[in-house]
Motif scaffolding. Structure first.
Motif, PDB file in Angstrom:
ATOM      1  N   MET A   1      41.611  46.753  30.557  1.00 54.43           N
ATOM      2  CA  MET A   1      40.848  46.824  31.783  1.00 54.43           C
ATOM      3  C   MET A   1      41.597  46.137  32.915  1.00 54.43           C
ATOM      4  O   MET A   1      41.579  46.618  34.031  1.00 54.43           O
ATOM      5  N   GLY A   2      42.234  45.019  32.591  1.00 56.20           N
ATOM      6  CA  GLY A   2      42.975  44.304  33.633  1.00 56.20           C
ATOM      7  C   GLY A   2      44.055  45.165  34.260  1.00 56.20           C
ATOM      8  O   GLY A   2      44.235  45.153  35.486  1.00 56.20           O
ATOM      9  N   LEU A   3      44.783  45.914  33.415  1.00 55.42           N
ATOM     10  CA  LEU A   3      45.828  46.800  33.929  1.00 55.42           C
ATOM     11  C   LEU A   3      45.228  47.898  34.805  1.00 55.42           C
ATOM     12  O   LEU A   3      45.746  48.190  35.894  1.00 55.42           O
ATOM     13  N   LEU A   4      44.128  48.490  34.370  1.00 52.57           N
ATOM     14  CA  LEU A   4      43.485  49.542  35.157  1.00 52.57           C
ATOM     15  C   LEU A   4      42.967  49.010  36.499  1.00 52.57           C
ATOM     16  O   LEU A   4      43.168  49.621  37.540  1.00 52.57           O
ATOM     17  N   PHE A   5      42.303  47.856  36.452  1.00 49.68           N
ATOM     18  CA  PHE A   5      41.777  47.258  37.687  1.00 49.68           C
ATOM     19  C   PHE A   5      42.918  46.878  38.628  1.00 49.68           C
ATOM     20  O   PHE A   5      42.842  47.105  39.829  1.00 49.68           O
ATOM     21  N   GLY A   6      43.968  46.271  38.056  1.00 53.64           N
ATOM     22  CA  GLY A   6      45.105  45.857  38.878  1.00 53.64           C
ATOM     23  C   GLY A   6      45.790  47.035  39.541  1.00 53.64           C
ATOM     24  O   GLY A   6      46.150  46.969  40.728  1.00 53.64           O
ATOM     25  N   ALA A   7      45.975  48.125  38.793  1.00 58.58           N
ATOM     26  CA  ALA A   7      46.615  49.311  39.364  1.00 58.58           C
ATOM     27  C   ALA A   7      45.768  49.901  40.484  1.00 58.58           C
ATOM     28  O   ALA A   7      46.288  50.292  41.540  1.00 58.58           O
ATOM     29  N   ARG A   8      44.453  49.958  40.277  1.00 61.36           N
ATOM     30  CA  ARG A   8      43.566  50.512  41.322  1.00 61.36           C
ATOM     31  C   ARG A   8      43.552  49.608  42.546  1.00 61.36           C
ATOM     32  O   ARG A   8      43.541  50.083  43.683  1.00 61.36           O
ATOM     33  N   ALA A   9      43.568  48.303  42.329  1.00 59.51           N
ATOM     34  CA  ALA A   9      43.605  47.356  43.451  1.00 59.51           C
ATOM     35  C   ALA A   9      44.920  47.488  44.218  1.00 59.51           C
ATOM     36  O   ALA A   9      44.929  47.457  45.459  1.00 59.51           O
ATOM     37  N   ALA A  10      46.036  47.645  43.504  1.00 64.60           N
ATOM     38  CA  ALA A  10      47.334  47.821  44.158  1.00 64.60           C
ATOM     39  C   ALA A  10      47.348  49.104  44.984  1.00 64.60           C
ATOM     40  O   ALA A  10      47.896  49.123  46.101  1.00 64.60           O
ATOM     41  N   ASP A  11      46.751  50.169  44.467  1.00 65.13           N
ATOM     42  CA  ASP A  11      46.648  51.415  45.229  1.00 65.13           C
ATOM     43  C   ASP A  11      45.854  51.201  46.509  1.00 65.13           C
ATOM     44  O   ASP A  11      46.224  51.717  47.570  1.00 65.13           O
ATOM     45  N   ALA A  12      44.771  50.443  46.424  1.00 67.19           N
ATOM     46  CA  ALA A  12      43.948  50.177  47.601  1.00 67.19           C
ATOM     47  C   ALA A  12      44.741  49.407  48.653  1.00 67.19           C
ATOM     48  O   ALA A  12      44.682  49.723  49.845  1.00 67.19           O
ATOM     49  N   VAL A  13      45.499  48.409  48.217  1.00 71.64           N
ATOM     50  CA  VAL A  13      46.328  47.630  49.151  1.00 71.64           C
ATOM     51  C   VAL A  13      47.367  48.538  49.804  1.00 71.64           C
ATOM     52  O   VAL A  13      47.578  48.494  51.017  1.00 71.64           O
ATOM     53  N   ALA A  14      48.020  49.371  49.000  1.00 75.80           N
ATOM     54  CA  ALA A  14      49.036  50.287  49.536  1.00 75.80           C
ATOM     55  C   ALA A  14      48.443  51.241  50.563  1.00 75.80           C
ATOM     56  O   ALA A  14      49.110  51.633  51.517  1.00 75.80           O
TER      57      ALA A  14
END
Length: 66
Positions: A1-14
């Motif tokens: 879950m951490g990897l999925l949340f982190g990837a989605r958060a990084a996409d949002a920042v980008a």
């Protein structure tokens, strides 16, 4: 879950999509991730029923064959 949340958060920042948090519906990896405005969740707590959902002796989710 951490990897999925982190990837989605990084996409949002980008994308410059700030002031939101990642939210999940369902159990990974078959879950739906979305962004929720922080103001919609401030002051609210939603906890996980560990005894119902997890085999705490093995630290695995119950009922999904893991």
């Amino acid at each position: 879950m951490g990897l999925l949340f982190g990837a989605r958060a990084a996409d949002a920042v980008a994308d410059g999509d700030f002031g939101k948090m990642v939210s999940s519906r369902g159990i990974a990896p078959a879950c739906e991730l979305s962004l929720v405005d922080i103001s919609a969740v401030l002051g609210k707590t939603d906890t996980v029923d560990v005894a119902r959902l997890y085999d705490t002796e093995r630290y695995h989710l119950k009922g999904i064959g893991m």
